[in-house]
Design an enzyme around this catalytic site. Structure first.
Site, PDB file in Angstrom:
ATOM      1  N   THR A 206       4.786   0.230 -14.894  1.00 39.71           N
ATOM      2  CA  THR A 206       4.980   0.758 -13.839  1.00 39.71           C
ATOM      3  C   THR A 206       3.969   1.048 -13.018  1.00 39.71           C
ATOM      4  O   THR A 206       3.122   1.393 -13.689  1.00 39.71           O
ATOM      5  CB  THR A 206       6.037   1.801 -13.851  1.00 39.71           C
ATOM      6  OG1 THR A 206       7.190   1.491 -14.677  1.00 39.71           O
ATOM      7  CG2 THR A 206       6.230   2.712 -12.496  1.00 39.71           C
ATOM      8  N   ARG A 234      21.174  -0.512 -13.817  1.00 38.97           N
ATOM      9  CA  ARG A 234      20.488   0.552 -14.255  1.00 38.97           C
ATOM     10  C   ARG A 234      19.321   0.782 -13.178  1.00 38.97           C
ATOM     11  O   ARG A 234      18.377   0.219 -12.899  1.00 38.97           O
ATOM     12  CB  ARG A 234      19.852   0.016 -15.469  1.00 38.97           C
ATOM     13  CG  ARG A 234      18.948   1.223 -16.161  1.00 38.97           C
ATOM     14  CD  ARG A 234      17.473   1.106 -15.928  1.00 38.97           C
ATOM     15  NE  ARG A 234      16.662   1.981 -16.784  1.00 38.97           N
ATOM     16  CZ  ARG A 234      15.479   2.291 -16.607  1.00 38.97           C
ATOM     17  NH1 ARG A 234      14.775   1.555 -15.658  1.00 38.97           N
ATOM     18  NH2 ARG A 234      14.850   3.007 -17.466  1.00 38.97           N
ATOM     19  N   VAL A 235      19.152   2.216 -13.124  1.00 38.97           N
ATOM     20  CA  VAL A 235      17.963   3.027 -12.077  1.00 38.97           C
ATOM     21  C   VAL A 235      17.293   3.618 -13.009  1.00 38.97           C
ATOM     22  O   VAL A 235      17.755   4.574 -13.763  1.00 38.97           O
ATOM     23  CB  VAL A 235      18.669   3.414 -11.096  1.00 38.97           C
ATOM     24  CG1 VAL A 235      17.834   4.623 -10.394  1.00 38.97           C
ATOM     25  CG2 VAL A 235      19.395   2.385 -10.229  1.00 38.97           C
ATOM     26  N   ASP A 237      13.471   6.249 -13.626  1.00 43.53           N
ATOM     27  CA  ASP A 237      12.976   7.592 -13.043  1.00 43.53           C
ATOM     28  C   ASP A 237      12.014   7.178 -11.834  1.00 43.53           C
ATOM     29  O   ASP A 237      12.142   8.010 -10.919  1.00 43.53           O
ATOM     30  CB  ASP A 237      12.038   8.156 -13.962  1.00 43.53           C
ATOM     31  CG  ASP A 237      10.790   7.218 -14.334  1.00 43.53           C
ATOM     32  OD1 ASP A 237      11.124   5.841 -14.972  1.00 43.53           O
ATOM     33  OD2 ASP A 237       9.635   7.698 -14.567  1.00 43.53           O
ATOM     34  N   GLY A 258       6.932   4.895 -18.112  1.00 44.54           N
ATOM     35  CA  GLY A 258       7.147   5.116 -19.594  1.00 44.54           C
ATOM     36  C   GLY A 258       8.886   5.029 -19.542  1.00 44.54           C
ATOM     37  O   GLY A 258       9.455   4.909 -18.383  1.00 44.54           O
ATOM     38  N   GLY A 260      12.319   5.779 -18.425  1.00 43.72           N
ATOM     39  CA  GLY A 260      12.692   6.336 -17.596  1.00 43.72           C
ATOM     40  C   GLY A 260      13.821   7.423 -17.838  1.00 43.72           C
ATOM     41  O   GLY A 260      14.074   8.492 -17.278  1.00 43.72           O
TER      42      GLY A 260
HETATM   43  N1  ASP Z   1       9.638   4.287 -15.963  1.00 44.57           N
HETATM   44  C1  ASP Z   1      10.250   2.984 -15.944  1.00 44.57           C
HETATM   45  C2  ASP Z   1      11.521   2.776 -15.751  1.00 44.57           C
HETATM   46  O1  ASP Z   1      12.070   3.756 -16.695  1.00 44.57           O
HETATM   47  C3  ASP Z   1       9.686   1.756 -16.770  1.00 44.57           C
HETATM   48  C4  ASP Z   1       7.932   1.922 -17.254  1.00 44.57           C
HETATM   49  O2  ASP Z   1       7.410   2.801 -16.661  1.00 44.57           O
HETATM   50  O3  ASP Z   1       7.777   1.300 -18.221  1.00 44.57           O
HETATM   51  O4  ASP Z   1      12.079   2.245 -15.127  1.00 44.57           O
END
Ligand code: ASP
Length: 353
Positions: A206, A234-235, A237, A258, A260
């Site tokens: 991200t 799916r949404v 963070d 990471g 979310g």
């Molecule tokens: N934070 C992102 C999400 O959960 C994914 C990621 O950063 O790896 O959509």
């Protein structure tokens, strides 16, 4: 493991080790020049973004506009499979993007979630901020808005991402109707045998950017294709203000990458900014959010036998005076900083070895 025990693992990289709250943490990372120089921090994939954003800030471009332009480079890069064009798709093979922006001086934000067909969701989020009284548009409504304000719809699934998705489908279960690499029928006339299982990449990324300009104004943006092979709709963070990013112009800006679900359930970026308001330095603020996430992770499948989260979260924080920091759940991550003199990678502080 109790909070106290776990805190014994707290360590700050870059040559210093500390216990949160007990022993001072690392030497503060401060802009080495004047605090009134612009400072930009980003996730590890943010080098092109901070470089372009700094150029634009120096040319007098609005801070948030500069960040969004920088992030646009990464969103448009097919080789970054965690963001924008070329991002890994959902379980149906469709790329669905999430992004948010926040402008410190006006305390206004804009966001889009589960947006299909537009490669630069951060720019669409900026248009939501600029043109509407809303904060978050999702799915078909977000696409309709994007097209109405002039964005072009296109297929975001690159051949590489499609092959990765097919490999993921094929390796789901030997009992479904998709044959995996071992089972596939070789009609080429060569000896059959399937070959090695496909290398199936998962999104671990991200892009987040937080910045402060020479006037001390702040802005932030986070953009992602989300967790790869997620359920349709799916949404994460990234488009949630207060989770994937947050700005309080008088205090600081923060963001997260990471898992979310964990960041949403901890209001991660909001917590980090509040910790800075209470006097913690950015690195301490990031570590405190990660500790909170670890302490509130109750599902057995999400922790190892020492009770530590199995998943990754990285927090980023920038204070209004240019002091910056980042921390990750587990040792070994880097983040990107442009302190007004140079862009470079820095090791994240971390919660666990
Ligand atoms: N934070 C992102 C999400 O959960 C994914 C990621 O950063 O790896 O959509």
């Amino acid at each position: 493991m109790s909070t106290i025990d776990r805190r014994a693992f707290l360590a700050v990289s870059a040559g210093s080790v500390g216990l949160l709250g007990a022993i001072p943490l690392a030497t503060p990372h401060r802009s080495r020049t004047s605090p009134r120089r612009p400072v930009i921090i980003s996730s590890r994939n943010g080098m092109p973004a901070v470089t372009r954003a700094m150029e634009r800030i120096r040319q007098g471009t609005d801070l948030l506009e500069a960040i969004v332009e920088g992030i646009g480079l990464v969103e448009s890069d097919p080789n970054d499979m965690s963001v924008g064009y070329g991002g890994l798709p959902n379980e149906d093979g469709v790329v669905e993007l999430d992004a948010s922006v926040m402008h410190g001086p006006t305390h206004k934000s804009g966001a889009v979630a589960a947006l299909q067909g537009i490669r630069n969701p951060a720019r669409v989020a900026l248009e939501v901020l600029r043109r509407t009284d809303h904060v978050l548009l999702v799915g078909a409504g977000a696409l309709k808005f994007a097209k109405a304000v002039g964005f072009t719809e296109e297929d975001l699934l690159t051949d590489r991402a499609r092959k990765a998705w097919l490999g993921w489908k094929a390796s789901l279960s030997p009992h479904d109707d998709w044959l995996d690499a071992e089972q596939q029928v070789d009609t080429s006339g060569k000896a059959s045998g399937g070959g090695p299982p496909p290398d199936v990449p998962f999104t671990d990324g991200t892009i987040h950017v937080s910045a402060v300009d020479p006037r001390g104004d702040m802005a932030a943006c986070t953009s992602t294709s989300g967790l790869s092979y997620k359920l349709s709709g799916r949404v994460g963070d990234s488009p949630i203000v207060g989770a994937g990013m947050f700005v309080d112009n008088a205090v600081g800006a923060a963001g997260a990458t990471g898992r979310g679900e964990s960041v949403i359930q901890s209001a991660g970026a909001f917590q980090a900014v509040r910790h800075m308001a209470e006097g913690l330095e950015p690195t301490e603020a990031c570590l405190k959010v990660l500790t909170w996430i670890a302490d509130h992770t109750r599902r057995h499948d999400l922790v190892n036998d020492r009770g530590e989260p199995r998943f990754g979260v990285v927090m980023y924080a920038l204070r209004a005076d240019g002091l910056w920091g980042s921390a990750t759940m587990r040792k070994g991550r880097t983040f990107t900083v442009h302190d007004g003199t140079e862009a470079r990678s820095e090791p994240c502080a971390y919660l666990y070895e």
